[in-house]
Write an enzyme that holds these catalytic residues in place. Structure first.
Site, short mmCIF file in Angstrom:
data_model
loop_
_atom_site.label_atom_id
_atom_site.label_comp_id
_atom_site.label_asym_id
_atom_site.label_seq_id
_atom_site.Cartn_x
_atom_site.Cartn_y
_atom_site.Cartn_z
N GLU A 284 27.20 24.09 85.44
CA GLU A 284 27.56 22.89 86.19
C GLU A 284 28.49 23.25 87.35
O GLU A 284 28.39 22.68 88.44
CB GLU A 284 28.23 21.89 85.26
CG GLU A 284 28.22 20.46 85.77
CD GLU A 284 28.47 19.47 84.65
OE1 GLU A 284 27.53 19.23 83.86
OE2 GLU A 284 29.59 18.96 84.54
N GLU A 287 26.41 24.54 89.96
CA GLU A 287 25.68 23.42 90.57
C GLU A 287 26.57 22.68 91.57
O GLU A 287 26.15 22.35 92.68
CB GLU A 287 25.19 22.46 89.47
CG GLU A 287 24.28 21.35 89.99
CD GLU A 287 23.85 20.39 88.87
OE1 GLU A 287 24.32 20.53 87.73
OE2 GLU A 287 23.04 19.50 89.18
N CYS A 311 27.22 15.48 80.14
CA CYS A 311 27.26 15.95 78.74
C CYS A 311 27.38 14.82 77.75
O CYS A 311 27.36 15.05 76.55
CB CYS A 311 28.35 16.98 78.52
SG CYS A 311 29.62 17.00 79.73
N SER A 331 24.49 15.56 87.04
CA SER A 331 24.20 16.99 86.95
C SER A 331 22.91 17.17 86.17
O SER A 331 22.64 16.43 85.23
CB SER A 331 25.35 17.69 86.23
OG SER A 331 24.91 18.91 85.71
N LYS A 370 24.05 11.29 70.56
CA LYS A 370 23.39 12.59 70.51
C LYS A 370 22.18 12.57 69.58
O LYS A 370 21.29 13.38 69.70
CB LYS A 370 24.39 13.66 70.08
CG LYS A 370 25.48 13.88 71.16
CD LYS A 370 25.51 15.31 71.61
CE LYS A 370 26.19 15.50 72.96
NZ LYS A 370 27.56 15.00 73.07
N GLU A 373 19.63 11.48 71.86
CA GLU A 373 19.37 12.53 72.84
C GLU A 373 18.43 13.61 72.28
O GLU A 373 17.50 14.04 72.96
CB GLU A 373 20.69 13.19 73.28
CG GLU A 373 20.51 14.20 74.40
CD GLU A 373 21.80 14.98 74.69
OE1 GLU A 373 22.60 15.19 73.76
OE2 GLU A 373 21.98 15.40 75.84
N GLU A 378 12.22 15.03 76.63
CA GLU A 378 12.57 16.13 77.54
C GLU A 378 13.24 17.27 76.79
O GLU A 378 13.44 18.34 77.37
CB GLU A 378 13.56 15.65 78.63
CG GLU A 378 13.07 14.49 79.50
CD GLU A 378 13.43 13.13 78.88
OE1 GLU A 378 14.17 13.09 77.88
OE2 GLU A 378 12.93 12.11 79.40
N CYS A 527 35.13 12.37 73.63
CA CYS A 527 34.47 12.61 72.34
C CYS A 527 35.40 12.43 71.14
O CYS A 527 34.94 12.09 70.05
CB CYS A 527 33.88 14.00 72.30
SG CYS A 527 32.79 14.31 73.68
#
Ligand code: FMN
Ligand code: SF4
Ligand code: SF4
Ligand code: SF4
Ligand code: SF4
Ligand code: FES
Ligand code: FES
Lengths: 597, 156, 389
Positions: A284, A287, A311, A331, A370, A373, A378, A527
């Site tokens: 990142e 990036e 994230c 990102s 998550k 996710e 993907e 988190c």
């Protein structure tokens, strides 16, 4: 401005408190506990459950202590005969509308209603059973969140959470009178509405009406299966909260015990999501620098800035629903969890000579989003489902108990290698501002060759529990290849909790900001306050977890992601360099626009 | 834009783009379409920058903001005590038989939905029924059918 | 006991050509707000919406709040079963309401007034709006900075509760708020607000027209003036009557009953049921049984079980549903009397339910849940046999 002080008596004990204090708060100061259900320290006052009623001398009505401010000369009784009868009635009424089958309930033992009921030990219930068949149908459409309306006491904590903290309002109170209940738009399955799977509603639901979709049995199955090689990864924030569900004080780090417990449970390898957190910083960070270069040097006006972190899958889904126009600012990096899964089933499987199809990746997360996710289409870049099961911190605690492990007696153990080493920069991913701080530590050093100009590398402006934080760092003494950044003021912003993210996104959309990089975490506090963390939660609890995270950072010898030796090794052996071909294949992803309505 | 979306856009223009406008906007939709369809609630949510669940939650609180499909005319017979004493049961039965529906249902030709209501504020002239916004005090079963027939004729 | 014989009055619906409502406004705003408040307090006028709060005090409290923006709201949600007098006032003499609102606005410092009319009265909105437009124009011509707006409900009894009404006007579910703060401090849009019943506002303008003396000459010490009653049920002359306050219920029954009156429900579903044996010593007024004006008469052919059942069904449906004692309590009461009737629960279960209503009365969040105990206990106590058998 000095506050006006008010004198009152609670259970005959005099006390002086600031004007505006509620009776409930004042009673707490005197160590009188008044039961509550609809009240939550993170939310606005509802005053609808009425279990907190108290008697105020001279008043005809009982007062809801959570919603009534103190006044001069008030004489309060928190346990008078009237109060006791009313409280018992109210609990009884709630139970009559409730599908009381505690033994089958996921919240059994962690339920505020159960606790209250057990305090009063009713024996026979006097009232008629009112549970509606409609409510007995569970909604398990979402891979993250389960809903059981027959366990709902209509306290509206979830509704206020989703609205006030998360600005999503996926849940609402509908109808009135005896038909009133809590549901989604037109009672649609949760997976079909704007819900981000953040799980914040679960953290604040006092009963078993909202809980995570749990995969405990599936994970045990995998562990017992002799043909499966089960790898477990643990997220940064789990290690500062797990103890709370296992009888250990809030804010105590249990990293070593957790590793030990996971081994004892039978996981084949115990690895660390922190490793891929460091990797995320490499990807990142690069990036960000690439985008800056394109914008500043190549004058490419298609480059999207500010870059936004990706994230937090609850945040990502929020963005997909609510701000599709800003989707390209995200990102392209996968979350550390998914980077881990993709690497585990390729590089790592090869390295330890295990067939990827026999590998099961389990991830222990402070997060419910998550779970969603890992089921995104993907997220199969290894050729398999990169991460098979996601367990919350709470589920792990249950499994540890099931396994008969006496957690507090465990010796500390260390993670396996490779994919087990991490830095202080990775650990702080677990709290709001952490990703930003980790990225700045690395990016600044890449650009200038010098450490970030903050005492002990602690970038204080991005720390703390302020909803939206901002910082600017002037870049000085750049290396030659980065001289286009000489003198540039790098502007960053950090938000946690989606209501704060909304505020920040609206500001970005208005075009009046000049940020280069934005960190957003979907949950309040980041988190450490995730939807999969031990319950209860409050600002105080989140602060103690965050303090523990920063303590873990300070205790690490390596505190910068680019200095993680295992990360360097993986680049050398496999990925070549950040944003390289393999990285693109395994570590990056794309997003999809979702309907807001 | 669909006709519903146009309608809602115009209503929002008229009443303002704030939450305070929600009730008048929803009332405006119901006045034209008799109930709030999924499409209508979404359009309102979008125009007023609210969540769809929030609009649904608010609308479903109010008896007159129906979120279920309704016929072109809504018949509401008062079922509260004064009208009860003055024979609302007979009125309901007569209408049920005439339209061949039960309370809560819509006639097959979609011309009528039969509902009951709580006190309509005409207790001295019960039994009372409301068709759309129009009041019919002191009805008898025969008169009720006559009135409904009138409406049937007017409704295409 | 202070009491007055039954006497019909004609203040509310009377019309004074020499001093029309707009002229009342014109003449009144020549006085200071303080003096108007003094007149209101002096008149002894108490709210006619049910709670009976002294109107002059309410205005005074709101005037004392500091705020750029304040509101006057006319509560025309009239949803109490058995009440229909506000509809008649809205239909016959709405200008008097507007005048009362304007005077109140002048007193407290509000520039906007809203009338919240229940959805059941949608049929009158058009004419009402026309009359409002005319009135607003007259105010404009007189250079009075006040404007009347019209808003409507959509079928929710609880929206008559003042804070639920504000929520509704703010586009939300009509769930009553916690108190304090009270409306005079934080009402509509969280601004200081005076909310008054339709009839209360008419009396304010009438008191300004005729002076407080004439008003307070009527009624008793605790219940000054007259009040409009909605009379229905077993009576040959159902309708709307303005009567002097403080009359014994006996007088009322003699005037309106059909000769076979067994009970009167005073104050609508949320009021009290008075059996025949108590007619003589019950006074209609704030010292006896206060009422928003609903008087429902039952003769001996009526089953009081059915009456109670109807009421409980009403509350079960019309509870906003947010608070435990009311949402679940109402359902338990309804299911409970059904169970007793069917013999599924013993008659003594009625006593369990009465204890429950005692809790509802003190622990429910708003007046709706708090008042369910009134019909329940008064009917169960006086007609226990009818409930059981
Ligand atoms: C459930 C409930 C319904 C009410 N409905 C009405 C109503 O329809 N009209 C009304 O004027 N007041 C109603 N009230 C009383 C109002 O809350 C408020 O007290 C009144 O509007 C104040 O006006 P007043 O002082 O002029 O009486 C209701 C109260 C409750 C608890
Ligand atoms: S929600 Fe609580 S009280 Fe209800 S069944 Fe579950 S554990 Fe028991
Ligand atoms: S998971 Fe998050 S977004 Fe979904 S309903 Fe709960 S609080 Fe709202
Ligand atoms: S789902 Fe939970 S938080 Fe939401 S209203 Fe029900 S009990 Fe309360
Ligand atoms: S008492 Fe009834 S109407 Fe009032 S707030 Fe409670 S549930 Fe709502
Ligand atoms: S905790 Fe106070 S009313 Fe629910
Ligand atoms: S009871 Fe039917 S109109 Fe009042």
């Amino acid at each position: 401005m000095s506050k006006y002080m008010v004198n009152l008596k609670i259970n005959n004990t005099p006390i002086q408190v600031e004007e505006g204090t509620t009776i409930l708060e004042a009673a707490k100061l005197l160590n009188f506990r008044i039961p509550t259900l609809c009240n939550h320290p993170d939310l606005s006052v509802a005053g609808n459950c009425r279990v907190c009623v108290v008697e105020v001398k001279g008043a005809k009505l009982l007062a809801a202590s959570c919603a009534t401010p103190v006044s001069e000369g008030m004489d309060v009784n928190t346990n008078s005969e009237k109060v006791r009868i009313a409280r018992k009635h109210i609990i009884e009424l709630l139970l009559s509308e409730h599908n009381v089958d505690c033994t089958k309930c996921f919240k059994n033992g962690h339920c505020e209603l159960q606790e209250l009921a057990s305090e009063y030990r009713f024996g026979d219930h006097i009232f008629i059973d009112l549970v509606k068949d409609r409510d007995k149908v569970r909604d398990i459409s979402s891979p993250s969140i389960s809903r059981d309306a027959s366990k709902c006491i209509r306290c509206q904590r979830c509704v206020r959470t989703c609205d006030e903290l998360q600005s999503v309002s996926a849940l609402a109170v509908v109808n009135k009178g005896d038909h009133q209940y809590i549901t989604t738009f037109l009672n649609k399955p949760l997976n079909d509405v704007v819900c981000t799977n953040c799980g914040q509603c679960i953290n604040r639901c006092p009963t078993g009406a909202l809980y995570e979709r749990n995969y405990i049995e599936d994970v045990w199955q995998a562990i017992y299966d002799p043909n499966k090689f089960v790898v477990v990864e643990t997220a940064p924030a789990t290690r500062v909260a797990l103890g709370e569900d296992l009888g250990i004080e809030t804010g105590v780090r249990v990293t070593g015990k957790m590793v030990s417990a996971l081994r004892k449970m039978g996981f084949n390898k115990v690895l660390d999501t922190d490793f891929t957190a460091d990797l995320t910083i490499m990807e990142e960070g690069t990036e960000l620098l690439t985008r800056l270069k394109k914008a500043l040097v190549d004058k490419d006006d298609t480059v999207k800035l500010p870059l936004m972190t990706s994230c937090s899958p609850g945040w990502v889904k929020y963005q997909e629903h609510m701000y599709p126009e800003l989707i390209d600012n995200l990102s392209s990096c996968k979350s550390p969890q998914q980077m881990f899964g993709a690497l585990a089933k390729t590089y790592y499987a090869d390295k330890i000579n295990i067939k990827a199809e026999n590998m099961v990746v389990v991830s222990i997360m402070p997060c419910t989003a998550k779970k969603f996710e890992c089921n995104r289409p993907e997220m199969r870049d290894s050729g398999f489902k990169d991460v098979d099961y996601v367990l919350t911190t709470r589920e792990l605690a249950m499994m540890i108990k099931q396994a008969g492990i006496e957690f507090d007696k465990l010796e500390d153990e260390s993670y396996d290698s490779i994919l087990g080493e991490s830095t202080g920069a990775a650990v702080i991913f677990g709290t709001t501002g952490g990703v930003m701080e980790a990225a700045l530590r690395t990016a600044y050093e890449i650009i200038t060759g010098n450490e970030v100009p903050f005492t002990n590398l602690n970038i204080q402006p991005v720390r703390g529990m302020e909803g939206v934080k901002e910082a600017s760092i002037k870049i000085k003494n750049t290396k030659p290849e980065w001289n286009f950044l000489e003198g540039v003021e790098l502007n960053v912003a950090v938000a946690h909790g989606l209501a704060n993210a909304k505020q920040l996104m609206d500001a970005v959309k208005s075009g009046k900001t000049n940020y280069h990089f934005i960190e957003v975490m979907g949950c309040p506090g980041g988190c450490i306050g995730g939807g999969g963390q031990p319950i209860p939660t409050s600002a105080e609890i989140r602060k103690r977890r965050a303090d523990a995270i920063y303590a873990e950072d300070m205790g690490k010898t390596i505190r910068k992601s680019h200095e993680n030796p295992e990360v360097a090794e993986v680049y050398k052996e496999y990925l070549t360099h950040p944003l390289g071909h393999k990285s693109h294949e395994l570590l990056h992803t794309h997003y999809k626009v979702r309907k807001r309505y | 834009m669909t006709t519903t979306e146009v309608l809602i856009h115009d209503l929002v223009e008229k009443h303002g783009k704030s939450r305070n406008a929600l009730m008048p906007v929803l009332q405006g939709v119901v006045a034209c379409e008799k109930f709030l369809s999924e499409e209508a609630m979404i359009a309102v949510a979008r125009e007023l920058d609210l969540s769809a669940a929030d609009v649904y939650g608010t609308a479903s609180f109010y008896t007159f903001l129906d979120t279920k499909p309704r016929g072109k005319n809504i018949v509401r017979v008062c079922k509260t005590i004064s009208c009860h004493m003055q024979g609302k049961d007979a009125i309901i039965k007569a209408i049920e038989n005439h339209l061949m529906v039960k309370v809560g249902e819509t006639s097959p030709d979609k011309k009528f939905t039969l509902l009951t209501a709580n006190c309509l504020g005409w207790c001295h002239k019960g039994p009372v029924m409301l068709i759309n916004d129009e009041v019919f005090p002191s009805v008898t079963p025969e008169k009720a059918i006559e009135i409904i027939e009138e409406f049937a004729k007017k409704t295409i | 006991m202070d009491q007055k014989p039954l006497k019909k009055i004609d203040i509310i619906f009377g019309w004074d050509d020499k001093c029309t409502p707009i002229q009342v406004v014109e003449k009144t705003i020549k006085k200071t707000p303080e003096n108007i408040i003094l007149d209101m307090i002096d008149s002894g006028l108490k709210g006619r919406g049910g709670a009976g709060f002294p109107t002059g005090l309410k205005w005074k409290f709101c005037r004392n709040e500091e705020s750029e923006v304040k509101y006057v709201i006319c509560n025309a949600d009239e949803g109490e079963p058995g009440t229909f007098k506000d509809r008649e006032i809205l239909d016959k003499v709405p200008e008097k309401i507007f005048a009362g609102m304007t005077i109140c606005g002048y007193v407290i410092g509000a520039r906007e007034g809203y009338i919240y009319v229940r959805g059941e009265y949608n049929f009158m909105l058009k004419t009402l709006q026309q009359k409002i437009d005319i009135f607003n124009q007259q105010l404009h011509d007189m250079k009075v900075d006040f404007h009347v707006f019209l808003r409507s409900g959509s079928g929710a009894y609880v929206c008559g509760e003042e804070s639920a009404l504000f929520e509704s006007m703010e586009g939300k579910r009509g769930e009553p708020r916690n108190k304090p703060p009270y409306p005079t401090v934080a009402g509509y849009n969280n601004k200081p607000t005076v909310i008054n019943n339709v009839e209360t506002l008419v009396y304010t303008s009438e008191i300004c027209r005729m002076g407080p003396e004439q008003f307070k000459a009527l009624g008793t010490n605790d219940s000054r003036g007259s009040k409009v009653f909605s009379v229905s049920g077993d009576t040959p002359i159902a309708g709307i009557y303005e009567l002097e306050l403080g009359m014994p219920l006996r007088d009322f029954v003699d005037e309106f009953g059909d000769g076979d009156t067994k009970a009167i429900q005073v104050g609508g579903a949320s009021g009290h049921c008075v059996p025949r044996k108590k007619f003589n010593d019950t006074i209609i007024g704030f010292e006896g049984i206060p009422t928003g004006g609903s008087m429902m008469i039952f003769n001996s052919s009526r089953s009081m079980y059915n009456v109670l059942h109807d009421y409980l069904e009403f509350f079960t449906e019309e509870s906003c549903g947010q608070c435990t004692p009311c949402r679940i309590g109402c359902q338990q009461l309804l299911k409970g009397i059904e169970a007793v009737k069917k013999g599924e629960r013993p008659p003594t279960y009625l006593d369990d339910l009465k204890r429950l209503t005692a809790t509802m009365k003190i622990a429910a969040k708003c007046g709706l849940g708090q008042s369910v105990a009134n019909p329940f206990t008064s009917i169960v106590d006086n007609f226990r046999e009818e409930i059981i058998y």
